[in-house]
Design a protein around this motif. Sequence first.
Motif, short mmCIF file in Angstrom:
data_model
loop_
_atom_site.label_atom_id
_atom_site.label_comp_id
_atom_site.label_asym_id
_atom_site.label_seq_id
_atom_site.Cartn_x
_atom_site.Cartn_y
_atom_site.Cartn_z
N LYS A 238 0.72 -1.19 0.11
CA LYS A 238 0.04 0.14 -0.10
C LYS A 238 1.00 1.18 0.01
N SER A 239 1.97 1.03 0.40
CA SER A 239 3.02 2.26 0.23
C SER A 239 3.28 3.35 -0.85
N ALA A 240 3.03 4.51 -0.72
CA ALA A 240 3.60 5.34 -1.81
C ALA A 240 4.38 6.33 -1.37
N GLN A 241 5.32 5.79 -0.65
CA GLN A 241 6.25 6.78 -0.03
C GLN A 241 7.78 6.47 -0.46
N HIS A 242 8.05 5.86 -1.89
CA HIS A 242 9.28 5.70 -2.12
C HIS A 242 9.43 6.43 -3.57
N VAL A 243 9.19 7.51 -3.69
CA VAL A 243 9.30 8.42 -4.97
C VAL A 243 10.62 8.42 -5.45
N GLY A 244 11.73 8.64 -4.54
CA GLY A 244 13.00 8.86 -4.77
C GLY A 244 13.87 7.69 -5.37
N ALA A 245 13.41 6.52 -4.76
CA ALA A 245 13.89 5.26 -5.60
C ALA A 245 13.35 4.94 -7.11
N GLN A 246 12.03 5.33 -7.04
CA GLN A 246 11.35 5.19 -8.37
C GLN A 246 12.16 6.31 -9.32
N VAL A 247 12.13 7.55 -8.81
CA VAL A 247 12.70 8.52 -9.65
C VAL A 247 14.24 8.05 -10.04
N ALA A 248 15.09 7.61 -9.29
CA ALA A 248 16.38 7.06 -9.49
C ALA A 248 16.29 6.04 -10.71
N VAL A 249 15.49 5.10 -10.54
CA VAL A 249 15.64 4.06 -11.63
C VAL A 249 15.03 4.77 -13.10
N SER A 250 14.01 5.57 -12.89
CA SER A 250 13.41 6.24 -14.07
C SER A 250 14.45 7.15 -14.67
N GLY A 251 15.26 7.84 -13.84
CA GLY A 251 16.37 8.55 -14.55
C GLY A 251 17.36 7.78 -15.43
N LEU A 262 17.70 1.36 -25.20
CA LEU A 262 16.62 0.42 -25.27
C LEU A 262 15.64 0.38 -26.34
N GLY A 263 14.60 -0.78 -26.27
CA GLY A 263 13.69 -0.37 -27.35
C GLY A 263 12.80 0.45 -27.11
N LEU A 264 12.74 1.33 -26.25
CA LEU A 264 11.84 2.41 -26.13
C LEU A 264 12.59 3.56 -27.23
N PRO A 265 11.81 4.26 -27.93
CA PRO A 265 12.32 5.32 -28.75
C PRO A 265 13.04 6.42 -28.04
N ALA A 266 13.97 6.99 -28.59
CA ALA A 266 14.42 8.20 -27.71
C ALA A 266 13.68 9.46 -27.43
N GLU A 267 12.60 9.60 -28.28
CA GLU A 267 11.72 10.58 -28.03
C GLU A 267 10.33 10.18 -27.10
N THR A 268 10.66 8.93 -26.65
CA THR A 268 9.46 8.44 -25.70
C THR A 268 9.26 9.37 -24.71
N PRO A 269 8.12 9.87 -24.45
CA PRO A 269 7.54 11.09 -23.45
C PRO A 269 8.19 10.49 -21.99
N VAL A 270 8.72 11.63 -21.48
CA VAL A 270 9.13 11.47 -20.07
C VAL A 270 8.06 10.62 -19.32
N GLU A 271 6.84 11.34 -19.36
CA GLU A 271 5.68 10.60 -18.35
C GLU A 271 5.71 9.10 -18.56
N VAL A 272 5.87 8.55 -19.73
CA VAL A 272 5.62 7.38 -20.21
C VAL A 272 6.69 6.44 -19.59
N ILE A 273 8.04 7.19 -19.68
CA ILE A 273 8.85 6.25 -19.02
C ILE A 273 8.95 6.26 -17.55
N ALA A 274 8.39 7.35 -16.79
CA ALA A 274 8.02 7.22 -15.53
C ALA A 274 6.87 6.21 -14.98
N ALA A 275 5.87 5.89 -16.01
CA ALA A 275 4.92 4.89 -15.84
C ALA A 275 5.28 3.73 -16.23
N THR A 276 6.36 3.42 -17.12
CA THR A 276 6.86 2.14 -17.18
C THR A 276 7.57 1.76 -16.20
N THR A 277 8.50 2.47 -15.46
CA THR A 277 9.18 2.16 -14.50
C THR A 277 8.40 2.04 -13.27
#
Length: 407
Positions: A238-251, A262-277
């Motif tokens: 249920k936790s939603a308290q680990h934004v930093g760790a998720q941002v680190a991986v997303s970065g 990656l198979g993701l195109p270079a122009e993939t929207p930042v928001e899609v990368i965040a959602a995928t991560t």
Amino acid sequence: MSQPQGPVMPNVCANSPQDDAVYEQQADVLSDAAFADVSSAPKAIEVICRFIRSYDQHRHEMPLAQWLVHEFNQQPDLWANKAEAERVAQVLIDSVTRTNQHKASLQQHLDMGKSATNWLARELEQDAQRNPDLNLPDYAAQVQGMLQSANAALLPGMQPDIRQTTLPSEVLRPSIWDDNARLAVSKEINNQALLNAALNASCHGARILGQRAWNWMRGEENAPASEALQAFFDSSLKSAQHVGAQVAVSGGVLVAAKRGWLGLPAETPVEVIAATTYTGLEQAKALYKLGQGDILADSAINAIEQTTLVAARSLAQMAEEKGAELGTQWGMSLGAAFGPQGVAVGGMLGGIAGRLGGKAVGALIEKGGRKIVEVASKVVRKVSEGIREAVSAFADGVKNFVGGLFN
């Protein structure tokens, strides 16, 4: 409204939970979807690991935004200028933060005994209240299409008795938007999220890819575990308290994508990368809890379903805010986070994060992945049939359909 279909995942999912050879074949296909080529895989994995190590080192001494900008500035050729690096960093942090806020909102709703369908219906209405120009039936249809196109691409990768399953190309798009229509459409979106979760969970080759990703790394076997990722995996579902760790991986994923690794195109929207991560890490956490014996397989699938729904809702809100900038058919393009490439990248990230979180974490993710396959396959069959029936009934104008759906 008909939605165009995305790339279709080849027929390589397991014939049975014991068929390791088929799992390995599936992992081969997912590897092709995750990485640009064989030589790119170690480079992508290395940069993701480097971001996680750096975050562990600096998270107590630097604010998250300052740290991320610092890391992005280590890759100066990727940005037009420092201002762009700062802008992208803030978008990434805002995206991950937003998604976790939606997770917390959904969890609060569920804890009150209300349904995910009711939560989503409320969320869509709130978007319409903020934006009077928003056409709610069109908007909801795009959200449906975002998951529908991803599921259509994933279905051929199922077991032989499922891969012939077809989903309707139509979406529920009522001409009058009232309470009944709002709930019917929200339930359909939730069903698509559940189907996506079950399809993802049934693909054990994604966990095999995660193991391979770790094996491709050199010099990490005896490195200390990541404190941030340990805390993430050990926290409640249920936790939603680990934004930093998720941002680190997303970065790290963002840099790897912009490098063309990656198979993701270079122009993939930042928001899609965040959602995928986000989905990849949360799915890995659910499998870890399952492997540990903390939850049962159906609970793990429900957790993954909620992860998918939250990520889809977050992307929908981003699309609503950006409006015409994304074009008229944004649903399918944003659905990449939930399709074959999303499953592949998510599996890779789950393997890396699991092993950086500790030796036992990675092993338990793999164990949970094997335990969930059979249950997930049954869910796929049941939900697919329900979606076909619901859309058919809606299209045919069957009387009392909406009322009966929620009795």
